[in-house]
Design an enzyme around this catalytic site. Sequence first.
Site, PDB file in Angstrom:
ATOM      1  N   ASP A  39      37.435  29.515   4.675  1.00  0.00           N
ATOM      2  CA  ASP A  39      37.002  30.651   3.852  1.00  0.00           C
ATOM      3  C   ASP A  39      36.130  31.573   4.691  1.00  0.00           C
ATOM      4  O   ASP A  39      35.518  31.137   5.675  1.00  0.00           O
ATOM      5  CB  ASP A  39      36.223  30.159   2.621  1.00  0.00           C
ATOM      6  N   ASP A  66      37.957  34.867   8.912  1.00  0.00           N
ATOM      7  CA  ASP A  66      38.295  36.110   8.214  1.00  0.00           C
ATOM      8  C   ASP A  66      39.789  36.297   8.422  1.00  0.00           C
ATOM      9  O   ASP A  66      40.245  36.522   9.548  1.00  0.00           O
ATOM     10  CB  ASP A  66      37.502  37.265   8.823  1.00  0.00           C
ATOM     11  N   ASN A  93      46.232  31.199   0.566  1.00  0.00           N
ATOM     12  CA  ASN A  93      45.703  31.509  -0.764  1.00  0.00           C
ATOM     13  C   ASN A  93      44.667  32.637  -0.748  1.00  0.00           C
ATOM     14  O   ASN A  93      44.473  33.306  -1.763  1.00  0.00           O
ATOM     15  CB  ASN A  93      45.093  30.213  -1.340  1.00  0.00           C
ATOM     16  N   TYR A 157      47.848  46.066  -4.031  1.00  0.00           N
ATOM     17  CA  TYR A 157      47.894  44.627  -4.327  1.00  0.00           C
ATOM     18  C   TYR A 157      49.334  44.170  -4.541  1.00  0.00           C
ATOM     19  O   TYR A 157      49.779  43.171  -3.988  1.00  0.00           O
ATOM     20  CB  TYR A 157      47.028  44.341  -5.558  1.00  0.00           C
ATOM     21  N   LYS A 161      51.659  41.556  -2.364  1.00  0.00           N
ATOM     22  CA  LYS A 161      52.236  40.332  -2.937  1.00  0.00           C
ATOM     23  C   LYS A 161      53.763  40.359  -2.869  1.00  0.00           C
ATOM     24  O   LYS A 161      54.384  39.337  -2.585  1.00  0.00           O
ATOM     25  CB  LYS A 161      51.741  40.133  -4.375  1.00  0.00           C
TER      26      LYS A 161
HETATM   27  N1  LIG Z   1      42.766  35.110 -10.451  1.00  0.00           N
HETATM   28  C1  LIG Z   1      43.947  35.576 -10.836  1.00  0.00           C
HETATM   29  O1  LIG Z   1      44.127  36.031 -11.983  1.00  0.00           O
HETATM   30  C2  LIG Z   1      45.114  35.569  -9.889  1.00  0.00           C
HETATM   31  C3  LIG Z   1      46.370  35.882 -10.393  1.00  0.00           C
HETATM   32  C4  LIG Z   1      47.459  35.903  -9.546  1.00  0.00           C
HETATM   33  C5  LIG Z   1      47.290  35.597  -8.210  1.00  0.00           C
HETATM   34  N2  LIG Z   1      46.072  35.293  -7.718  1.00  0.00           N
HETATM   35  C6  LIG Z   1      45.959  34.989  -6.296  1.00  0.00           C
HETATM   36  O2  LIG Z   1      45.350  33.740  -6.141  1.00  0.00           O
HETATM   37  C7  LIG Z   1      44.632  33.702  -4.897  1.00  0.00           C
HETATM   38  C8  LIG Z   1      43.229  33.175  -5.120  1.00  0.00           C
HETATM   39  O3  LIG Z   1      42.572  33.999  -6.057  1.00  0.00           O
HETATM   40  P1  LIG Z   1      41.295  33.498  -6.893  1.00  0.00           P
HETATM   41  O4  LIG Z   1      41.479  34.020  -8.252  1.00  0.00           O
HETATM   42  O5  LIG Z   1      41.048  32.052  -6.660  1.00  0.00           O
HETATM   43  O6  LIG Z   1      40.163  34.388  -6.210  1.00  0.00           O
HETATM   44  P2  LIG Z   1      38.681  34.016  -5.766  1.00  0.00           P
HETATM   45  O7  LIG Z   1      37.980  35.321  -5.584  1.00  0.00           O
HETATM   46  O8  LIG Z   1      38.061  33.013  -6.665  1.00  0.00           O
HETATM   47  O9  LIG Z   1      38.918  33.336  -4.343  1.00  0.00           O
HETATM   48  C9  LIG Z   1      39.310  34.053  -3.208  1.00  0.00           C
HETATM   49  C10 LIG Z   1      38.679  33.353  -1.993  1.00  0.00           C
HETATM   50  O10 LIG Z   1      39.142  34.031  -0.818  1.00  0.00           O
HETATM   51  C11 LIG Z   1      38.042  34.191   0.060  1.00  0.00           C
HETATM   52  N3  LIG Z   1      38.285  35.340   0.928  1.00  0.00           N
HETATM   53  C12 LIG Z   1      38.167  36.663   0.612  1.00  0.00           C
HETATM   54  N4  LIG Z   1      38.427  37.405   1.686  1.00  0.00           N
HETATM   55  C13 LIG Z   1      38.718  36.555   2.704  1.00  0.00           C
HETATM   56  C14 LIG Z   1      39.065  36.750   4.052  1.00  0.00           C
HETATM   57  N5  LIG Z   1      39.130  37.979   4.603  1.00  0.00           N
HETATM   58  N6  LIG Z   1      39.307  35.653   4.819  1.00  0.00           N
HETATM   59  C15 LIG Z   1      39.210  34.412   4.289  1.00  0.00           C
HETATM   60  N7  LIG Z   1      38.876  34.172   3.005  1.00  0.00           N
HETATM   61  C16 LIG Z   1      38.628  35.234   2.221  1.00  0.00           C
HETATM   62  C17 LIG Z   1      36.848  34.408  -0.863  1.00  0.00           C
HETATM   63  O11 LIG Z   1      35.622  34.136  -0.189  1.00  0.00           O
HETATM   64  C18 LIG Z   1      37.152  33.440  -1.986  1.00  0.00           C
HETATM   65  O12 LIG Z   1      36.595  32.162  -1.745  1.00  0.00           O
HETATM   66  C19 LIG Z   1      44.713  35.120  -4.330  1.00  0.00           C
HETATM   67  O13 LIG Z   1      45.765  35.165  -3.378  1.00  0.00           O
HETATM   68  C20 LIG Z   1      45.095  35.980  -5.535  1.00  0.00           C
HETATM   69  O14 LIG Z   1      45.800  37.125  -5.162  1.00  0.00           O
HETATM   70  C21 LIG Z   1      44.971  35.266  -8.534  1.00  0.00           C
END
Ligand SMILES: NC(=O)c1ccc[n+]([C@@H]2O[C@H](COP(=O)([O-])OP(=O)(O)OC[C@H]3O[C@@H](n4cnc5c(N)ncnc54)[C@H](O)[C@@H]3O)[C@@H](O)[C@H]2O)c1
Length: 259
Positions: A39, A66, A93, A157, A161
């Site tokens: 992360d 990153d 992810n 976004y 995706k």
């Molecule tokens: N939450 C939703 O409704 C949802 C829906 C569809 C898809 N998603 C996808 O699921 C995945 C996870 O989302 P989430 O809801 O758990 O979000 P979240 O914000 O809880 O987690 C995202 C994580 O990514 C880390 N991160 C951000 N930028 C980064 C970088 N440059 N390098 C490394 N790590 C980085 C953050 O620190 C965080 O821990 C994403 O790919 C998102 O597009 C989420």
Amino acid sequence: MNTSPSERRVALVTGAAGELGRAICQRLWRDGLHVVAVDIDLPAARQLAGALPALPGQRALPLYADMGDAACIAAMVEEAGAAFGRIDVLVNNAAVNHRGSIFDFDAARWDHMMAVNLRGPALLCQRVAPYWKASGAGGRVINMVSRCWVAGGPPAYVACKAGLVGLTRSMARELAPLQVTVNAIAPGLLPSAFTLDGRDAASFELMAEGSIASTPLKRLTTPEDIAGTTAFLASPDAAFITAEVIHVCGGSQLAPFGR
Ligand SMILES: NC(=O)c1ccc[n+]([C@@H]2O[C@H](COP(=O)([O-])OP(=O)(O)OC[C@H]3O[C@@H](n4cnc5c(N)ncnc54)[C@H](O)[C@@H]3O)[C@@H](O)[C@H]2O)c1
């Protein structure tokens, strides 16, 4: 499971400290894999790894990366490889979301999203490929997309995706000779830092109501829904599945996005 440390598979999960990442790490850990929890928020990744129940012969390694920075990805994979000697399962992810419509998007933010959400997973696969080649044991790539890739939504976004779905299909072909499967999971809406950022509770609630209304199975996605599907795709039961997108969103990919 009675597995020696060297036989145990290694899963590398990006965005490990987030809502979905944590559930995925916890589930893969429970299934007996070593976990590399990656992360940009290293203290949070350390906290997650430290909270996994200690098990003999099983190790969780929190690492900083990153995903928008190519050199950083290379250094992180080198560190993970040095620690375990193998990387079997890759869960792409991590993602960032700078919302904006086609009328007002910012070019620098667009580029940042493309770098983290789309180029990052490709670079990570490129860096991990030598481990799949060396082990000869095959591997798994699981890319986190979103139901938005079919339904539409914020253009940058959705473009990332949909691009990641394209990358999934492309990599499925390229990595097949190494017996590496590549699939995507498309979650529906769930509350996380990602979806709550820039929204107050009331506007999230409104969006959630709209999402549930347009979801045939009438609820939001849960982290456990996604962790379970990830575990399935990482398991022997999914050995012959590749280039697929599994929508884990209660059928909401059938409906337009509810606001
Ligand atoms: N939450 C939703 O409704 C949802 C829906 C569809 C898809 N998603 C996808 O699921 C995945 C996870 O989302 P989430 O809801 O758990 O979000 P979240 O914000 O809880 O987690 C995202 C994580 O990514 C880390 N991160 C951000 N930028 C980064 C970088 N440059 N390098 C490394 N790590 C980085 C953050 O620190 C965080 O821990 C994403 O790919 C998102 O597009 C989420």
